[in-house]
Design a protein around this motif. Structure first.
Motif, PDB file in Angstrom:
ATOM      1  N   GLU A  37       0.834  -1.207   0.000  1.00  0.00           N
ATOM      2  CA  GLU A  37       0.000   0.000   0.000  1.00  0.00           C
ATOM      3  C   GLU A  37       0.867   1.256   0.000  1.00  0.00           C
ATOM      4  O   GLU A  37       1.817   1.363   0.779  1.00  0.00           O
ATOM      5  N   LEU A  86      -3.292   4.049  -2.715  1.00  0.00           N
ATOM      6  CA  LEU A  86      -3.053   3.102  -3.813  1.00  0.00           C
ATOM      7  C   LEU A  86      -2.723   1.762  -3.174  1.00  0.00           C
ATOM      8  O   LEU A  86      -1.652   1.594  -2.584  1.00  0.00           O
ATOM      9  N   ALA A 101      -7.868   2.023  -5.634  1.00  0.00           N
ATOM     10  CA  ALA A 101      -7.312   3.375  -5.566  1.00  0.00           C
ATOM     11  C   ALA A 101      -8.462   4.294  -5.193  1.00  0.00           C
ATOM     12  O   ALA A 101      -9.576   4.145  -5.702  1.00  0.00           O
ATOM     13  N   VAL A 105      -0.867   2.177 -11.850  1.00  0.00           N
ATOM     14  CA  VAL A 105      -1.505   1.330 -10.836  1.00  0.00           C
ATOM     15  C   VAL A 105      -2.389   0.317 -11.555  1.00  0.00           C
ATOM     16  O   VAL A 105      -3.398   0.683 -12.169  1.00  0.00           O
ATOM     17  N   ILE A 164       2.032  -1.671  -8.570  1.00  0.00           N
ATOM     18  CA  ILE A 164       2.292  -0.242  -8.755  1.00  0.00           C
ATOM     19  C   ILE A 164       3.666  -0.125  -9.387  1.00  0.00           C
ATOM     20  O   ILE A 164       4.653  -0.650  -8.861  1.00  0.00           O
TER      21      ILE A 164
END
Length: 594
Positions: free
Chosen positions: A34, A50, A59, A120, A129
């Motif tokens: 995260e 995210l 998100a 993302v 990510i």
């Protein structure tokens, strides 16, 4: 519902409006999967969450806060190096897929402006990510700077995600961009291509980012069965299907309609498109997409993460609970055997009384039992290599040994019962707690108990910050406090109350300590029943009926010296019987203490 391409499309519209030209002021990584960006934009500071957690990837803008590790992870440091103080110039989506891209301009080490992209990918366990350099030309692919999850050739043959490699978009598998199918001819062509598939599957597998819910909604509005194939439909039904498809597409393009769907006061689903086929659920419109996602995912994600972080401790305690439970069972079995010692004493007495007729070498002797009114004969086994006196002495020794064992076993059983009860209270506390500081308190308690792992502890080990008990208000305005672990129970039972208050606990079952604050008033029967329901609900008996709950004035509750956390004694109690139900607990007002 899955976080699909339609939700991504509406979220990007919201983020582009809020974040465009915003400056990234801080970057955090509170969890291994995260990232949080604190962005300064026209409306002030906002936090962009995210998450690529396998269970809850998403998100969204969030107002929830998390504590950060003392040492930032390596990917967080890479992001700080490349995009900290950068400006967001664009928020976009890859076709209609679940891929969100933040284009960010920032200065490099030579003080030159560069454009980088934070990509993302919200795709279940494959979520990621990725930070890339902007491509040198429209035809070129961006170069990967770093990623949260590294993907090598052993994990994927289609694409590797490693620093220095060219970035490839997730595999499309011949799926179309949903928004490019915008004419009846294009829809007819699509249906012909997928005539061999059932309708719901053809929409999901034929378009990027379409979820099963949207596919079922198209069929529902068209009035056709989603399990049919296009070949099973007539021309009129195909026209209805086409109209429903473009009706939903028009709604999507027109703007989001963020809605949460509830059943029995529990969130079941969400969507940014009106889902008519879920008309049996209660719909709750939300202010924006981020608000909807936060409401759906926050508690779910929090619970999943808490379960993962508490798994080792739960396994550790469960192993001790199972071991001590088996030990208690064996001790009780041994006690039951030792209670048959009177038979050995009777045999010794009979051998002594008839010693004159017993000879060495006899295997057994049959003598009248003088304890029996009818003097029925009894056969007593003997050892052939012992004299009659030795045989009698052997039975007396066996009897005395059993009597001594009863005293020892009684003490061991009492100690083991206390250990089992304490372990049950710890396991119950694990089930009740929801916050990390509550989990830290349980870890600290276990580490300093007889069940703690024998590890070298620092001389000045810090005790975790004290957590607060649950705080409810009864229907008549009385404040009620409920402990969720043994440290909170100690606080309730030794610090929070005064003599006139009422203390409650389930009878002989591990559970929470409950305190009703009188505040100078007479505590009514309705409030006592509500407090009793809380005591039963936050205990191991939450799924039982007619649970006994003891209630007593606070002045009669005492904590013995050197007692374990959460252990108290009390007198002058009364007992009520309640059946715990979730709706009774939910009906009470809960106060969140800051």
């Amino acid at each position: 519902m899955a976080f699909d391409g339609i939700t991504t499309y509406h979220l990007i519209g919201e983020l582009d409006h809020t974040l465009k030209d915003g400056r990234i002021r801080k970057i955090y990584q509170p969890e291994k999967d995260e990232i949080r960006l604190l962005i300064n934009c026209g409306a002030g500071n906002v936090t962009l969450l995210l998450s690529v957690n396998a269970n809850n990837p998403r998100a969204a803008l969030t107002e929830k806060k998390k504590s950060n590790p003392e040492t930032p992870p390596s990917f967080c440091m890479v992001l700080r190096k490349h995009i900290l103080n950068g400006t967001i110039i664009n928020v976009r989506q890859h076709q209609s897929d679940r891929v969100l891209i933040l284009d960010i301009t920032s200065k490099n080490e030579f003080n030159e402006q560069e454009i980088k992209s934070l990509i993302v990918e919200i795709m279940g366990r494959n979520s990621n990510i990725i930070l890339t350099h902007a491509p040198q030309s429209p035809e070129a692919a961006p170069v990967i700077i770093d990623s949260l999850k590294k993907v090598g050739s052993s994990s994927s043959r289609y694409r590797q995600i490693l620093p220095g490699l060219m970035y490839k978009t997730p595999p499309e598998k011949d799926r179309l961009n949903y928004f490019t199918c915008n004419t009846p001819e294009a829809f007819t062509s699509f249906i012909k291509m997928h005539h061999h598939q059932i309708l719901s599957r053809s929409f999901v597998q034929g378009f990027l980012g379409i979820s099963p819910n949207i596919a079922r909604e198209i069929c529902y509005r068209a009035g056709v069965d989603s399990e049919l194939q296009p070949d099973d439909l007539g021309k009129k039904q195909l026209d209805y299907l086409s109209n429903a498809f473009f009706e939903i597409q028009h709604e999507i393009v027109s703007g989001p309609n963020p809605t949460l769907y509830y059943f029995n006061h529990r969130i079941q689903d969400f969507s940014t498109v009106s889902l008519h086929h879920l008309n049996d659920l209660e719909s709750h419109p939300q202010g924006n997409v981020s608000e909807m996602l936060e409401a759906f995912y926050y508690l779910k994600d929090k619970k999943n993460r808490f379960t993962a972080k508490s798994a080792n401790l739960k396994h550790h305690l469960s192993a001790f609970y199972k071991k001590n439970g088996k030990k208690l069972q064996n001790l009780r079995h041994d006690l039951q055997k030792s209670q048959k010692a009177e038979k050995s004493k009777r045999y010794g007495d009979l051998v002594t009384a008839n010693i004159y007729q017993i000879k060495k070498g006899m295997k057994a002797v049959e003598v009248p039992d003088f304890n029996d009114p009818e003097l029925k004969p009894v056969c007593i086994p003997l050892k052939v290599n012992e004299t009659p006196a030795q045989n009698a002495q052997r039975y007396y020794k066996k009897y005395n040994k059993a009597k001594r064992a009863q005293i020892q076993l009684a003490g061991q059983i009492k100690t083991t019962e206390e250990q089992v009860y304490y372990l049950e209270s710890l396991l119950n506390a694990l089930e009740q707690c929801t916050e990390l500081n509550e989990l830290d308190e349980i870890r600290h308690e276990v580490a300093h108990s007889e069940f703690g792992k024998r590890q070298k502890m620092k001389e000045k080990e810090k005790k975790p910050l004290a957590s607060k008990p649950l705080h409810f208000v009864s229907s008549e305005g009385f404040h009620i406090y409920v402990g969720k672990n043994n440290y909170q129970n100690d606080t309730i039972s030794t610090k929070l109350g005064i003599d006139e208050d009422c203390w409650l606990h389930v009878k002989d079952i591990p559970g929470s300590h409950v305190l009703v604050v009188a505040d100078g008033r007479f505590i009514t029967e309705d409030t006592l029943l509500e407090a009793g329901s809380l005591a039963a609900w936050f205990s191991q008996a939450k799924n039982s009926q007619n649970v006994p709950v003891d209630y007593v004035e606070y002045k009669y509750v005492k904590k013995p010296k050197k007692a374990k956390p959460g252990m108290v004694i009390f007198t002058n109690q009364n007992t009520m019987y309640v059946t715990p139900k979730r709706d009774k607990v939910d009906a009470l007002t809960q106060i969140t203490d800051d």
